[in-house]
Design a protein around this motif. Sequence first.
Motif, PDB file in Angstrom:
ATOM      1  N   ASN A 156       1.509  -0.976   0.303  1.00  0.00           N
ATOM      2  CA  ASN A 156       0.308  -0.196  -0.439  1.00  0.00           C
ATOM      3  C   ASN A 156       0.791   1.212  -0.287  1.00  0.00           C
ATOM      4  O   ASN A 156       2.125   0.962  -0.273  1.00  0.00           O
ATOM      5  CB  ASN A 156      -0.688  -0.147   1.155  1.00  0.00           C
ATOM      6  CG  ASN A 156      -0.618   0.179   2.332  1.00  0.00           C
ATOM      7  OD1 ASN A 156       0.929   0.001   2.482  1.00  0.00           O
ATOM      8  ND2 ASN A 156      -0.703   0.078   3.368  1.00  0.00           N
TER       9      ASN A 156
ATOM     10  N   ILE B  44      -4.459  -3.962 -10.434  1.00  0.00           N
ATOM     11  CA  ILE B  44      -4.006  -4.254  -8.495  1.00  0.00           C
ATOM     12  C   ILE B  44      -5.714  -5.587  -8.477  1.00  0.00           C
ATOM     13  O   ILE B  44      -6.476  -4.650  -8.644  1.00  0.00           O
ATOM     14  CB  ILE B  44      -4.423  -3.059  -8.152  1.00  0.00           C
ATOM     15  CG1 ILE B  44      -3.434  -2.077  -8.904  1.00  0.00           C
ATOM     16  CG2 ILE B  44      -4.728  -3.037  -6.645  1.00  0.00           C
ATOM     17  CD1 ILE B  44      -3.418  -0.202  -8.294  1.00  0.00           C
TER      18      ILE B  44
ATOM     19  N   ALA C 229      -3.654  -5.674  -2.721  1.00  0.00           N
ATOM     20  CA  ALA C 229      -3.777  -4.568  -2.293  1.00  0.00           C
ATOM     21  C   ALA C 229      -4.841  -4.189  -1.118  1.00  0.00           C
ATOM     22  O   ALA C 229      -5.580  -5.524  -1.084  1.00  0.00           O
ATOM     23  CB  ALA C 229      -4.439  -3.114  -2.462  1.00  0.00           C
TER      24      ALA C 229
ATOM     25  N   ASP D 256      -2.981   0.244 -11.344  1.00  0.00           N
ATOM     26  CA  ASP D 256      -1.783   0.852 -11.260  1.00  0.00           C
ATOM     27  C   ASP D 256      -1.907   2.200 -12.068  1.00  0.00           C
ATOM     28  O   ASP D 256      -1.125   2.038 -13.553  1.00  0.00           O
ATOM     29  CB  ASP D 256      -0.777   0.846 -10.775  1.00  0.00           C
ATOM     30  CG  ASP D 256       0.264   1.649  -9.600  1.00  0.00           C
ATOM     31  OD1 ASP D 256      -0.874   3.117  -9.516  1.00  0.00           O
ATOM     32  OD2 ASP D 256       1.383   1.608 -10.553  1.00  0.00           O
TER      33      ASP D 256
ATOM     34  N   SER E 294      -7.859  -6.341  -5.446  1.00  0.00           N
ATOM     35  CA  SER E 294      -7.631  -6.037  -3.842  1.00  0.00           C
ATOM     36  C   SER E 294      -8.373  -7.676  -3.317  1.00  0.00           C
ATOM     37  O   SER E 294      -8.511  -8.136  -3.625  1.00  0.00           O
ATOM     38  CB  SER E 294      -9.611  -5.408  -4.156  1.00  0.00           C
ATOM     39  OG  SER E 294      -9.803  -5.569  -1.971  1.00  0.00           O
TER      40      SER E 294
ATOM     41  N   ASP F 279     -10.890  -4.219  -7.856  1.00  0.00           N
ATOM     42  CA  ASP F 279      -9.973  -4.668  -8.989  1.00  0.00           C
ATOM     43  C   ASP F 279      -9.204  -3.348  -9.126  1.00  0.00           C
ATOM     44  O   ASP F 279     -10.451  -2.572  -9.870  1.00  0.00           O
ATOM     45  CB  ASP F 279      -9.808  -5.094  -9.478  1.00  0.00           C
ATOM     46  CG  ASP F 279      -9.765  -7.038  -8.282  1.00  0.00           C
ATOM     47  OD1 ASP F 279      -9.442  -6.522  -6.649  1.00  0.00           O
ATOM     48  OD2 ASP F 279     -10.700  -7.950  -8.592  1.00  0.00           O
TER      49      ASP F 279
ATOM     50  N   LYS G  11       2.259  -8.156 -10.634  1.00  0.00           N
ATOM     51  CA  LYS G  11       0.200  -7.736 -10.275  1.00  0.00           C
ATOM     52  C   LYS G  11       0.593  -7.000  -8.661  1.00  0.00           C
ATOM     53  O   LYS G  11       1.830  -7.347  -8.483  1.00  0.00           O
ATOM     54  CB  LYS G  11      -0.538  -8.844  -9.979  1.00  0.00           C
ATOM     55  CG  LYS G  11      -0.151 -10.109  -9.248  1.00  0.00           C
ATOM     56  CD  LYS G  11      -1.458 -11.436  -9.273  1.00  0.00           C
ATOM     57  CE  LYS G  11      -0.994 -11.919 -10.985  1.00  0.00           C
ATOM     58  NZ  LYS G  11      -2.287 -12.526 -11.816  1.00  0.00           N
ATOM     59  N   VAL G  12      -0.454  -6.745  -8.558  1.00  0.00           N
ATOM     60  CA  VAL G  12      -0.459  -5.769  -6.699  1.00  0.00           C
ATOM     61  C   VAL G  12      -1.096  -6.794  -6.664  1.00  0.00           C
ATOM     62  O   VAL G  12      -2.065  -6.937  -7.303  1.00  0.00           O
ATOM     63  CB  VAL G  12      -0.233  -4.719  -7.093  1.00  0.00           C
ATOM     64  CG1 VAL G  12      -0.021  -3.580  -5.598  1.00  0.00           C
ATOM     65  CG2 VAL G  12       1.342  -3.796  -7.672  1.00  0.00           C
TER      66      VAL G  12
ATOM     67  N   PHE H  58      -4.918   0.581  -2.334  1.00  0.00           N
ATOM     68  CA  PHE H  58      -2.991   0.279  -2.926  1.00  0.00           C
ATOM     69  C   PHE H  58      -2.480   1.543  -2.651  1.00  0.00           C
ATOM     70  O   PHE H  58      -1.683   1.925  -1.827  1.00  0.00           O
ATOM     71  CB  PHE H  58      -3.064   0.003  -4.302  1.00  0.00           C
ATOM     72  CG  PHE H  58      -1.565   0.086  -4.955  1.00  0.00           C
ATOM     73  CD1 PHE H  58      -0.463  -0.881  -3.906  1.00  0.00           C
ATOM     74  CD2 PHE H  58      -1.208   0.819  -5.954  1.00  0.00           C
ATOM     75  CE1 PHE H  58       0.663  -0.563  -4.434  1.00  0.00           C
ATOM     76  CE2 PHE H  58       0.437   0.791  -6.448  1.00  0.00           C
ATOM     77  CZ  PHE H  58       0.983   0.231  -5.799  1.00  0.00           C
TER      78      PHE H  58
END
Length: 354
Positions: free
Chosen positions: A12, A70, A43, A63, A72, A60, A40-41, A48
Amino acid sequence: MLKDKKVAVVGNQTSVVLNKNGEFVHLVDTLLASQISVSKVFAPEHGFRGKADAGESITDGIDSKTGLPIISLYGNNKKPTPVQLQNIDVLVFDIQDVGARFYTYISTLHYVMEACAENNVDVVVLDRPNPNGNYIDGPILEPEFSSFVGMHPIPVVHGLSMGEYARMINGEGFLKNKMQAKLWVISMKNYNKEDTYQLPIKPSPNLPNAKSINLYPSLCFFEGTNVNAGRGTDLQFQVFGSPYLDAAIFPFEYTPQSTEGAKSPKHLGKLCYGEKLTDAKNLNRLELKWLIKAYQNTANKEKFFNNFFNKLAGNATLQEAIQAGKSAEEIRATWQEGLAKYRKQIEPYLLYSN
């Protein structure tokens, strides 16, 4: 450890690295600049960039800076799915915690470790200081009160860094079927839990400074009552109040407004009577006196507690003791046996002195 691996990041706004110019650079940007293949990220609660309300559904997205997807890890999807972990070798977890059981990033850590254990993905935890790491206090959570704001049989103030906590999750068999994640903790140098640590970035929208973080474990109990704990003001978790408290006993007045991170705070637009705690001494224990005082001086005691309180407390006995007129010290005495067992239980997982 990350070179030539397919990497995902759980992060984050606190997931930053200090560069040579003294600037904070996000971990994702740092890894990409180092030719690490981040795909990928994930959060947690608040999103994020860390701007969403507590409990707000996070969707979702993409970025805008890196173009990375991203995903969730809040709402209906608290645990990465096998599909989301496809083609991932290593998941890097880097989130600033504040050392309280009901601060949900440790629950996110649990689900991430569990998903990685099930899908043969390594977990790397980048450790950070616990700003409330200098003490351990509060009742131990009872299993029947387990929820996302308290998953494990630990006290309210657990005294562990995120890396130590991950080691405990593995070592105590907290994951489903007592699985163990393949875990690597990147520990800190020169860290002592007695040191005061000022967070350079606020860990969530309603913890803006060191005072709020220090008071948070004690004042968060108000989230399970009809008392506002400063949401909708610029003194989040540094004041408390409600329209139902006695103005003669609680002379500090404020009116919660809709703000970023608190769009619909408790008692929105209503005059609240309470206390301002910005001058309170730094706490080194969980403080119950404000909660007890508010209960004893509210207009309608039957409506003081709500269904969320016992989840925050991790038991039904704290509410019952307050309703029975027990003093803070009488209540605290009931915690001591559990705390002594917990301190011994965590010894194998500790990485830092205190």
